[in-house]
Design a protein around this motif. Structure first.
Motif, PDB file in Angstrom:
ATOM      1  N   TYR A   1      35.002  45.508  12.962  1.00  0.00           N
ATOM      2  CA  TYR A   1      34.587  46.788  13.522  1.00  0.00           C
ATOM      3  C   TYR A   1      34.342  46.636  15.020  1.00  0.00           C
ATOM      4  CZ  TYR A   1      33.769  48.084   8.648  1.00  0.00           C
ATOM      5  OH  TYR A   1      33.923  48.325   7.313  1.00  0.00           O
ATOM      6  N   GLY A   2      34.843  47.603  15.789  1.00  0.00           N
ATOM      7  CA  GLY A   2      34.613  47.604  17.225  1.00  0.00           C
ATOM      8  C   GLY A   2      35.562  46.693  17.979  1.00  0.00           C
ATOM      9  N   GLY A   3      35.635  46.902  19.305  1.00  0.00           N
ATOM     10  CA  GLY A   3      36.447  46.058  20.154  1.00  0.00           C
ATOM     11  C   GLY A   3      35.574  45.009  20.824  1.00  0.00           C
ATOM     12  N   GLU A   4      35.188  45.269  22.078  1.00  0.00           N
ATOM     13  CA  GLU A   4      34.276  44.352  22.766  1.00  0.00           C
ATOM     14  C   GLU A   4      32.888  44.402  22.136  1.00  0.00           C
ATOM     15  OE1 GLU A   4      34.327  45.239  26.889  1.00  0.00           O
ATOM     16  OE2 GLU A   4      36.431  44.682  27.170  1.00  0.00           O
ATOM     17  N   ARG A   5      32.518  45.550  21.602  1.00  0.00           N
ATOM     18  CA  ARG A   5      31.256  45.688  20.877  1.00  0.00           C
ATOM     19  C   ARG A   5      31.392  46.823  19.882  1.00  0.00           C
ATOM     20  NH1 ARG A   5      27.871  49.810  22.925  1.00  0.00           N
ATOM     21  NH2 ARG A   5      28.709  50.860  24.774  1.00  0.00           N
ATOM     22  N   VAL A   6      30.530  46.815  18.872  1.00  0.00           N
ATOM     23  CA  VAL A   6      30.593  47.844  17.835  1.00  0.00           C
ATOM     24  C   VAL A   6      30.008  49.146  18.362  1.00  0.00           C
ATOM     25  CG1 VAL A   6      29.922  48.456  15.490  1.00  0.00           C
ATOM     26  CG2 VAL A   6      30.367  46.073  16.059  1.00  0.00           C
ATOM     27  N   GLN A   7      30.759  50.231  18.213  1.00  0.00           N
ATOM     28  CA  GLN A   7      30.307  51.556  18.628  1.00  0.00           C
ATOM     29  C   GLN A   7      30.491  52.528  17.468  1.00  0.00           C
ATOM     30  OE1 GLN A   7      31.417  52.791  22.754  1.00  0.00           O
ATOM     31  NE2 GLN A   7      32.747  50.981  22.718  1.00  0.00           N
ATOM     32  N   PHE A   8      29.682  53.575  17.466  1.00  0.00           N
ATOM     33  CA  PHE A   8      29.706  54.529  16.364  1.00  0.00           C
ATOM     34  C   PHE A   8      29.765  55.954  16.891  1.00  0.00           C
ATOM     35  CE2 PHE A   8      27.508  50.728  14.964  1.00  0.00           C
ATOM     36  CZ  PHE A   8      28.096  50.450  13.738  1.00  0.00           C
ATOM     37  N   PHE A   9      30.333  56.849  16.072  1.00  0.00           N
ATOM     38  CA  PHE A   9      30.307  58.278  16.368  1.00  0.00           C
ATOM     39  C   PHE A   9      28.935  58.839  15.993  1.00  0.00           C
ATOM     40  CE2 PHE A   9      34.939  57.626  15.702  1.00  0.00           C
ATOM     41  CZ  PHE A   9      35.389  58.111  16.929  1.00  0.00           C
ATOM     42  N   ASN A  10      28.749  60.126  16.249  1.00  0.00           N
ATOM     43  CA  ASN A  10      27.473  60.769  15.921  1.00  0.00           C
ATOM     44  C   ASN A  10      27.185  60.762  14.423  1.00  0.00           C
ATOM     45  OD1 ASN A  10      26.946  61.345  18.607  1.00  0.00           O
ATOM     46  ND2 ASN A  10      27.915  63.374  18.526  1.00  0.00           N
ATOM     47  N   ASP A  11      28.268  60.734  13.611  1.00  0.00           N
ATOM     48  CA  ASP A  11      28.068  60.699  12.154  1.00  0.00           C
ATOM     49  C   ASP A  11      28.007  59.270  11.626  1.00  0.00           C
ATOM     50  OD1 ASP A  11      30.661  59.898  12.452  1.00  0.00           O
ATOM     51  OD2 ASP A  11      31.530  61.404  11.114  1.00  0.00           O
ATOM     52  N   ASP A  12      27.930  58.269  12.517  1.00  0.00           N
ATOM     53  CA  ASP A  12      27.766  56.849  12.202  1.00  0.00           C
ATOM     54  C   ASP A  12      29.034  56.163  11.714  1.00  0.00           C
ATOM     55  OD1 ASP A  12      25.061  56.852  12.948  1.00  0.00           O
ATOM     56  OD2 ASP A  12      24.451  57.540  10.950  1.00  0.00           O
ATOM     57  N   HIS A  13      30.193  56.831  11.774  1.00  0.00           N
ATOM     58  CA  HIS A  13      31.446  56.145  11.498  1.00  0.00           C
ATOM     59  C   HIS A  13      31.780  55.221  12.661  1.00  0.00           C
ATOM     60  CE1 HIS A  13      32.572  59.297   8.392  1.00  0.00           C
ATOM     61  NE2 HIS A  13      32.884  58.167   7.809  1.00  0.00           N
ATOM     62  N   PRO A  14      32.309  54.026  12.410  1.00  0.00           N
ATOM     63  CA  PRO A  14      32.693  53.147  13.520  1.00  0.00           C
ATOM     64  C   PRO A  14      33.841  53.737  14.332  1.00  0.00           C
ATOM     65  CG  PRO A  14      33.433  52.248  11.423  1.00  0.00           C
ATOM     66  CD  PRO A  14      32.549  53.406  11.094  1.00  0.00           C
ATOM     67  N   VAL A  15      33.807  53.500  15.631  1.00  0.00           N
ATOM     68  CA  VAL A  15      34.830  54.036  16.534  1.00  0.00           C
ATOM     69  C   VAL A  15      36.169  53.339  16.308  1.00  0.00           C
ATOM     70  CG1 VAL A  15      35.508  54.222  18.963  1.00  0.00           C
ATOM     71  CG2 VAL A  15      33.164  54.734  18.285  1.00  0.00           C
ATOM     72  N   GLU A  16      36.137  52.072  15.941  1.00  0.00           N
ATOM     73  CA  GLU A  16      37.373  51.312  15.735  1.00  0.00           C
ATOM     74  C   GLU A  16      37.220  50.382  14.539  1.00  0.00           C
ATOM     75  OE1 GLU A  16      39.995  47.804  17.970  1.00  0.00           O
ATOM     76  OE2 GLU A  16      38.720  49.136  19.170  1.00  0.00           O
ATOM     77  N   THR A  17      38.261  50.328  13.706  1.00  0.00           N
ATOM     78  CA  THR A  17      38.294  49.424  12.564  1.00  0.00           C
ATOM     79  C   THR A  17      39.620  48.685  12.566  1.00  0.00           C
ATOM     80  OG1 THR A  17      36.920  50.917  11.233  1.00  0.00           O
ATOM     81  CG2 THR A  17      38.165  49.228  10.051  1.00  0.00           C
ATOM     82  N   GLN A  18      39.552  47.358  12.512  1.00  0.00           N
ATOM     83  CA  GLN A  18      40.776  46.559  12.422  1.00  0.00           C
ATOM     84  C   GLN A  18      40.832  45.904  11.050  1.00  0.00           C
ATOM     85  OE1 GLN A  18      42.499  44.306  15.831  1.00  0.00           O
ATOM     86  NE2 GLN A  18      42.163  42.495  14.580  1.00  0.00           N
ATOM     87  N   LEU A  19      41.933  46.139  10.354  1.00  0.00           N
ATOM     88  CA  LEU A  19      42.106  45.668   8.983  1.00  0.00           C
ATOM     89  C   LEU A  19      43.267  44.688   8.917  1.00  0.00           C
ATOM     90  CD1 LEU A  19      41.468  45.948   5.900  1.00  0.00           C
ATOM     91  CD2 LEU A  19      43.086  47.861   5.865  1.00  0.00           C
ATOM     92  N   THR A  20      43.006  43.476   8.423  1.00  0.00           N
ATOM     93  CA  THR A  20      44.047  42.460   8.243  1.00  0.00           C
ATOM     94  C   THR A  20      44.178  42.141   6.760  1.00  0.00           C
ATOM     95  OG1 THR A  20      43.616  41.491  10.419  1.00  0.00           O
ATOM     96  CG2 THR A  20      44.818  40.144   8.835  1.00  0.00           C
ATOM     97  N   LEU A  21      45.399  42.233   6.238  1.00  0.00           N
ATOM     98  CA  LEU A  21      45.684  42.022   4.822  1.00  0.00           C
ATOM     99  C   LEU A  21      46.653  40.854   4.666  1.00  0.00           C
ATOM    100  CD1 LEU A  21      46.350  45.775   3.953  1.00  0.00           C
ATOM    101  CD2 LEU A  21      44.196  44.531   3.622  1.00  0.00           C
TER     102      LEU A  21
END
Length: 291
Positions: free
Chosen positions: A254-274
């Motif tokens: 979650y997050g790039g340089e640091r974890v950030q969230f929207f007003n509804d607490d969803h993360p701004v960025e999610t990286q998924l590796t499968l």
């Protein structure tokens, strides 16, 4: 090529849910290519995720052609996951070769056999085999001493004689490794609805990658195997096919340089590796079929 008609073409049940990122996947030129993940849940699974509906039209009876043991039956879920085509796709085949040592006795017997085929006398052939066996026993005795009560015996022998024994190794084919596939998706939601979809996608992969405890007792020892996946590139005209695979690893960041969230607490960025691995070994026959 739109996404929804593609899924219906695969036999998706009417009303069956599917998850996708981004929302416009399959509708814009830059998202015409994407990856479909179809989920095959164990038939004896007792835990249901999301709506838990199955695709009654899907056929998972022929998951692979080179498997020796018939695997437990699975059912194709009506829910599928569609994600944008990653920046890079990588596929590699590996053929395993070893270098077994050919002992001096074997080498001399083979040489003697060749001499016999070329007309060598039986007496000379027998003497050659006896001599090679004696040399082999002497070599074995030296190795035994070196490994037990006289470490360094082989090194001492080589130093005294000024000679080193050639191991006489030969390249020998030993088998084929299973193919592995890794996909990394960087997801940045543009709306609350898309953020919800990303959360469901991540949860679905995590859920189906893990086993479940059989029965109602959480302390039970019997586990039901995780789901398997059928992965397809859409559209696939020139790319390889992927056989039924297991999901070996799920990594979420979650997050790039640091974890950030929207007003509804969803993360701004999610990286998924499968990380997937195919159940079967791919041979020439399967490559001829497009795998």
């Amino acid at each position: 090529m739109a996404l929804l008609p593609t899924i219906k073409k695969r036999g998706q049940q009417s009303g069956g849910s599917f998850l996708s990122y981004p929302q416009e996947l399959g509708t814009l030129d830059r998202h015409n290519h994407y990856v479909m993940f179809f989920i095959n849940q164990q038939a004896n699974s007792q835990v249901k995720f999301a709506d838990g509906a199955y695709d009654s039209n899907a056929d998972t009876s022929n998951e692979a052609t080179t498997l020796t043991i018939k695997r437990a039956p699975t059912k194709r879920l009506a829910q599928a996951i569609a994600l944008y085509m990653p920046a890079q796709l990588q596929m590699s085949h590996s053929a395993n070769y070893g270098e077994p040592e050919i002992g001096s006795a074997v080498a001399r017997v083979l040489s003697a056999a060749n001499d016999f085929n070329s007309g060598m006398k039986l007496d000379d052939l027998a003497m050659s085999i006896v001599n090679s066996a004696g040399d082999q026993l002497q070599d074995m005795a030296t190795k035994t001493l070196d490994a037990t009560i006289a470490p360094g015996a082989i090194a001492a022998r080589d130093i005294m004689t000024g000679k080193v024994r050639n191991n006489r190794t030969e390249m020998a084919f030993e088998g084929v490794g299973r193919r592995s596939f890794s996909f990394t998706f960087r997801m940045l939601p543009k709306s609350s609805k898309e953020a919800d979809s990303i959360e469901k996608i991540v949860t679905a992969f995590r859920y189906h990658a893990m086993p479940e405890i059989q029965g109602s007792d959480a302390t039970g020892r019997t586990m039901i195997a995780p789901s398997t996946f059928d992965i397809e590139y859409k559209p696939n005209v020139h790319l390889h096919k992927i056989s039924t695979s297991v999901l070996e690893g799920v990594e979420i960041q979650y997050g790039g340089e640091r974890v950030q969230f929207f007003n509804d607490d969803h993360p701004v960025e999610t990286q998924l590796t499968l990380n997937f691995k195919e159940l079967e070994i791919i041979t020439k026959e399967r490559i001829a079929e497009g795998f």
